[in-house]
Scaffold this motif. Sequence first.
Motif, PDB file in Angstrom:
ATOM      1  N   LYS A   1       0.839  -1.202   0.000  1.00  0.00           N
ATOM      2  CA  LYS A   1       0.000   0.000   0.000  1.00  0.00           C
ATOM      3  C   LYS A   1       0.873   1.251   0.000  1.00  0.00           C
ATOM      4  O   LYS A   1       2.080   1.199   0.240  1.00  0.00           O
ATOM      5  N   GLN A   2       0.232   2.395  -0.186  1.00  0.00           N
ATOM      6  CA  GLN A   2       0.960   3.642  -0.387  1.00  0.00           C
ATOM      7  C   GLN A   2       1.869   4.009   0.795  1.00  0.00           C
ATOM      8  O   GLN A   2       2.979   4.456   0.609  1.00  0.00           O
ATOM      9  N   GLY A   3       1.386   3.820   2.031  1.00  0.00           N
ATOM     10  CA  GLY A   3       2.171   4.244   3.193  1.00  0.00           C
ATOM     11  C   GLY A   3       3.358   3.368   3.492  1.00  0.00           C
ATOM     12  O   GLY A   3       4.284   3.783   4.187  1.00  0.00           O
ATOM     13  N   SER A   4       3.363   2.145   2.982  1.00  0.00           N
ATOM     14  CA  SER A   4       4.428   1.195   3.314  1.00  0.00           C
ATOM     15  C   SER A   4       5.586   1.250   2.331  1.00  0.00           C
ATOM     16  O   SER A   4       6.622   0.626   2.558  1.00  0.00           O
ATOM     17  N   LYS A   5       5.410   1.946   1.231  1.00  0.00           N
ATOM     18  CA  LYS A   5       6.458   1.970   0.210  1.00  0.00           C
ATOM     19  C   LYS A   5       7.599   2.863   0.663  1.00  0.00           C
ATOM     20  O   LYS A   5       7.376   3.942   1.209  1.00  0.00           O
TER      21      LYS A   5
ATOM     22  N   GLY B   1      11.540   4.437  -0.638  1.00  0.00           N
ATOM     23  CA  GLY B   1      12.338   4.661  -1.833  1.00  0.00           C
ATOM     24  C   GLY B   1      11.511   5.301  -2.918  1.00  0.00           C
ATOM     25  O   GLY B   1      10.291   5.275  -2.887  1.00  0.00           O
ATOM     26  N   ARG B   2      12.192   5.912  -3.883  1.00  0.00           N
ATOM     27  CA  ARG B   2      11.475   6.605  -4.949  1.00  0.00           C
ATOM     28  C   ARG B   2      10.855   5.599  -5.912  1.00  0.00           C
ATOM     29  O   ARG B   2      11.126   4.403  -5.844  1.00  0.00           O
ATOM     30  N   LYS B   3      10.047   6.142  -6.826  1.00  0.00           N
ATOM     31  CA  LYS B   3       9.322   5.299  -7.761  1.00  0.00           C
ATOM     32  C   LYS B   3      10.278   4.422  -8.583  1.00  0.00           C
ATOM     33  O   LYS B   3      10.024   3.252  -8.818  1.00  0.00           O
ATOM     34  N   GLY B   4      11.396   4.990  -8.980  1.00  0.00           N
ATOM     35  CA  GLY B   4      12.360   4.263  -9.810  1.00  0.00           C
ATOM     36  C   GLY B   4      13.090   3.162  -9.064  1.00  0.00           C
ATOM     37  O   GLY B   4      13.764   2.344  -9.673  1.00  0.00           O
ATOM     38  N   ALA B   5      12.961   3.154  -7.726  1.00  0.00           N
ATOM     39  CA  ALA B   5      13.643   2.111  -6.961  1.00  0.00           C
ATOM     40  C   ALA B   5      12.863   0.803  -7.020  1.00  0.00           C
ATOM     41  O   ALA B   5      13.435  -0.268  -6.895  1.00  0.00           O
ATOM     42  N   ARG B   6      11.546   0.904  -7.191  1.00  0.00           N
ATOM     43  CA  ARG B   6      10.726  -0.308  -7.228  1.00  0.00           C
ATOM     44  C   ARG B   6      10.646  -0.863  -8.644  1.00  0.00           C
ATOM     45  O   ARG B   6      10.835  -2.060  -8.852  1.00  0.00           O
TER      46      ARG B   6
ATOM     47  N   LYS C   1      14.172   1.875 -17.119  1.00  0.00           N
ATOM     48  CA  LYS C   1      14.331   1.138 -18.370  1.00  0.00           C
ATOM     49  C   LYS C   1      13.191   0.136 -18.563  1.00  0.00           C
ATOM     50  O   LYS C   1      12.673  -0.006 -19.678  1.00  0.00           O
ATOM     51  N   GLU C   2      12.799  -0.556 -17.487  1.00  0.00           N
ATOM     52  CA  GLU C   2      11.702  -1.518 -17.586  1.00  0.00           C
ATOM     53  C   GLU C   2      10.416  -0.822 -18.027  1.00  0.00           C
ATOM     54  O   GLU C   2       9.680  -1.330 -18.871  1.00  0.00           O
ATOM     55  N   ILE C   3      10.149   0.341 -17.457  1.00  0.00           N
ATOM     56  CA  ILE C   3       8.953   1.105 -17.812  1.00  0.00           C
ATOM     57  C   ILE C   3       9.015   1.512 -19.281  1.00  0.00           C
ATOM     58  O   ILE C   3       8.042   1.371 -20.030  1.00  0.00           O
TER      59      ILE C   3
END
Length: 151
Positions: free
Chosen positions: A77-81, A83-88, A92-94
Motif C-alpha cells: 500500500k501507499q504508506g508502506s512503500k 524509496g522513490r518510484k524508480g527504486a521499485r 528502463k523496464e517502464i
Amino acid sequence: MVVNLKAKKRLASRVTGVGVHRIKFDADHLTDVADAITRENIRSLITANTIKIDSFTGTSRGRAQTKKAQRNKRGTKQGSKQGRKGARVGKKEIYVAKVRSLRRLLKIAKDRKELTNPEFWALYKKVGGNTVRNKAHLRQLMEEIVAKRKN
C-alpha cells in the motif's frame, strides 16, 4: 490359521507400481490372496477387488499457500512503500514496456491499412525516440497524420 502375506503384498506393490503400505487385502478372502503366486493371479484379485489400493495422501499445501498469500500482500500500500518510484520499477523496464505496447499498436494500425509505410516509420521512430507519451498520445498523432493525408 494366520498366514504371513508380506511376500504377496510386495508382489502386489511391484505389479501395481505403488508402495507396500498402500496395498490392502480384503479380510474375508485372505485364502485367495495366499493362493495367488503369479503376477497374473494378483492382477485378477485386483480386478475382483480382493486386493485394494489406498489412494495417495500427500502433505496438504493449503496452510502454506495462505501464508504465502499473506506474505506477498504485505507492504504494497501507499504508506508502506519506501524509496522513490524508480527504486521499485526501473526507468528502463517502464520504457521497454511502453515502447513494446506502442509498437504493437502501430503494427496493428499498419496491418489494417490505416497507415501507409512512410507514415508508419515516421511514428515508429518517434516511439523509439521517446517522443510519444502513451497510447492516447500515439492515437492522437495517428489521427493528425490521417487528417493531413486526407486534406
